[in-house]
Design a protein around this motif. Structure first.
Motif, PDB file in Angstrom:
ATOM      1  N   LEU A 101       0.012   4.050  -2.237  1.00  0.00           N
ATOM      2  CA  LEU A 101      -1.218   4.652  -1.844  1.00  0.00           C
ATOM      3  C   LEU A 101      -1.164   5.573  -0.652  1.00  0.00           C
ATOM      4  O   LEU A 101      -1.592   6.670  -0.448  1.00  0.00           O
ATOM      5  N   ASN A 106     -11.065   4.426   1.761  1.00  0.00           N
ATOM      6  CA  ASN A 106     -11.740   3.567   0.861  1.00  0.00           C
ATOM      7  C   ASN A 106     -11.059   2.813  -0.207  1.00  0.00           C
ATOM      8  O   ASN A 106     -10.928   1.542  -0.310  1.00  0.00           O
ATOM      9  N   GLU A 107      -9.967   3.610  -0.629  1.00  0.00           N
ATOM     10  CA  GLU A 107      -9.122   2.932  -1.791  1.00  0.00           C
ATOM     11  C   GLU A 107      -8.033   1.883  -0.798  1.00  0.00           C
ATOM     12  O   GLU A 107      -7.739   0.882  -1.303  1.00  0.00           O
ATOM     13  N   LEU A 108      -7.654   2.065   0.330  1.00  0.00           N
ATOM     14  CA  LEU A 108      -6.822   1.406   1.219  1.00  0.00           C
ATOM     15  C   LEU A 108      -7.586   0.194   1.554  1.00  0.00           C
ATOM     16  O   LEU A 108      -7.191  -0.890   1.054  1.00  0.00           O
ATOM     17  N   PRO A 157     -11.487   9.176   1.077  1.00  0.00           N
ATOM     18  CA  PRO A 157     -11.235   8.446  -0.205  1.00  0.00           C
ATOM     19  C   PRO A 157     -10.052   7.763   0.059  1.00  0.00           C
ATOM     20  O   PRO A 157     -10.065   6.406  -0.512  1.00  0.00           O
ATOM     21  N   PHE A 158      -9.131   8.216   0.655  1.00  0.00           N
ATOM     22  CA  PHE A 158      -7.933   7.279   0.789  1.00  0.00           C
ATOM     23  C   PHE A 158      -8.176   5.812   1.772  1.00  0.00           C
ATOM     24  O   PHE A 158      -7.805   4.920   1.357  1.00  0.00           O
ATOM     25  N   ASN A 211     -10.172  -1.210  -0.111  1.00  0.00           N
ATOM     26  CA  ASN A 211     -10.234  -1.766  -1.319  1.00  0.00           C
ATOM     27  C   ASN A 211      -9.080  -2.619  -1.670  1.00  0.00           C
ATOM     28  O   ASN A 211      -9.028  -3.770  -1.940  1.00  0.00           O
ATOM     29  N   LYS A 212      -8.210  -2.026  -1.425  1.00  0.00           N
ATOM     30  CA  LYS A 212      -6.898  -2.558  -1.789  1.00  0.00           C
ATOM     31  C   LYS A 212      -6.292  -3.935  -0.969  1.00  0.00           C
ATOM     32  O   LYS A 212      -5.912  -4.873  -1.382  1.00  0.00           O
ATOM     33  N   VAL A 253       0.709  -1.281   0.101  1.00  0.00           N
ATOM     34  CA  VAL A 253       0.034  -0.011  -0.023  1.00  0.00           C
ATOM     35  C   VAL A 253       0.812   1.218   0.121  1.00  0.00           C
ATOM     36  O   VAL A 253       0.350   2.378   0.243  1.00  0.00           O
TER      37      VAL A 253
END
Lengths: 145, 145
Positions: A110, B116-118, B113-114, B120-121, A107
DNA sequence: AAATAAAAGGACAAAAATATCTTTTTTTAT
DNA sequence: ATAAAAAAAGATATTTTTGTCCTTTTATTT
């Protein structure tokens, strides 16, 4: 992640911005009660903030905590750095010993940009700005009602 | 932030991906030594992972921990959720009681947003994928030497 | 079958974070 | 001056996290 102490500190300072001033100070117990934070713990935290001149205090009757004009130039980051060890921001999110551009963790791509933006935001957002935003926000709410 | 236990777990699983298999298992002490992690603490953590079938283990001589094909379909999120309370991802970064799209905290538009992306990843990245990436990474390193 | 090696399980210890309580100091108001 | 109110300081308690140790169980090997 921020410690509870740090979060309490931020919440309390935010509360001070719009509920106190040099004429009308707030006691630690009042603040704790209003925000539902353990009172003696918050008192400790407020003391540390005062010691590092993030906020101001006056002892004695009608004393309490408030924000001076100078205090309002402090940033969110100043509050956090006063309570937490800010070095933790540099740790790999997944705790990998080696984690950098060359050998990034899963990550890293990110987390790294987010972390930088976050710190930038925390370092540039002053208490005064937050106070203004809060006031603006509340006006809007009033109007919408 | 992830707990140390969670980070240890991730590190250990990653180590297992490329240093163990059903034929060649690894003892908790070996792993702990190789990764410089407190041995009994890691043992506890590996037990929890085993209990929830994130990794596999066999007792007795030549026993130890390893990853089955099924195990490799587990994700980073599965590892974390096995050890930590994942609900913490939903907390406001600055600890504000009310923090949402309507009344966002100062870093909400950065953090949300971070996060959520995190997540998700973390939920899509399988152990197998990480294993492959690690192998690829190491081949590259070999070639470059 | 016996010995052994390793995980599993449970009890315990230390450290850190969080929370509470008591005393002292300082300031203000009377 | 005195009393009172509040912060400051310090001591103590609790909880959570991290770390250690010992015993039991189980699988493997001889």
């Amino acid at each position: 992640m921020l410690s509870k102490a740090s979060k309490y500190a931020i919440t309390a300072v935010l509360y001070l911005t719009n509920s106190s001033n040099k004429q009308h100070k707030l006691g630690s117990k009042q603040i704790a009660k209003a925000l539902d934070i353990p009172a003696p713990f918050l008192a400790k935290t407020l003391q540390e903030l005062t010691k590092k001149k993030i906020i101001s205090s006056v002892k004695g009757p009608n004393g309490g905590f408030y924000l001076s004009k100078e205090n309002e130039n402090n940033t969110l980051f100043d509050i956090i750095a006063c309570i937490d060890d800010v070095e933790k921001f540099n740790d790999c999110y997944l705790g990998q010993f080696e984690c950098n551009e060359d050998k990034p963790c899963v990550v890293h791509h990110l987390y790294f940009p987010f972390k930088n933006e976050l710190i930038n935001k925390l370092k540039t957002k002053t208490i005064l700005e937050m106070s203004n935003e809060y006031a603006h926000n509340n006006n809007l709410t009033q109007i919408l009602k």
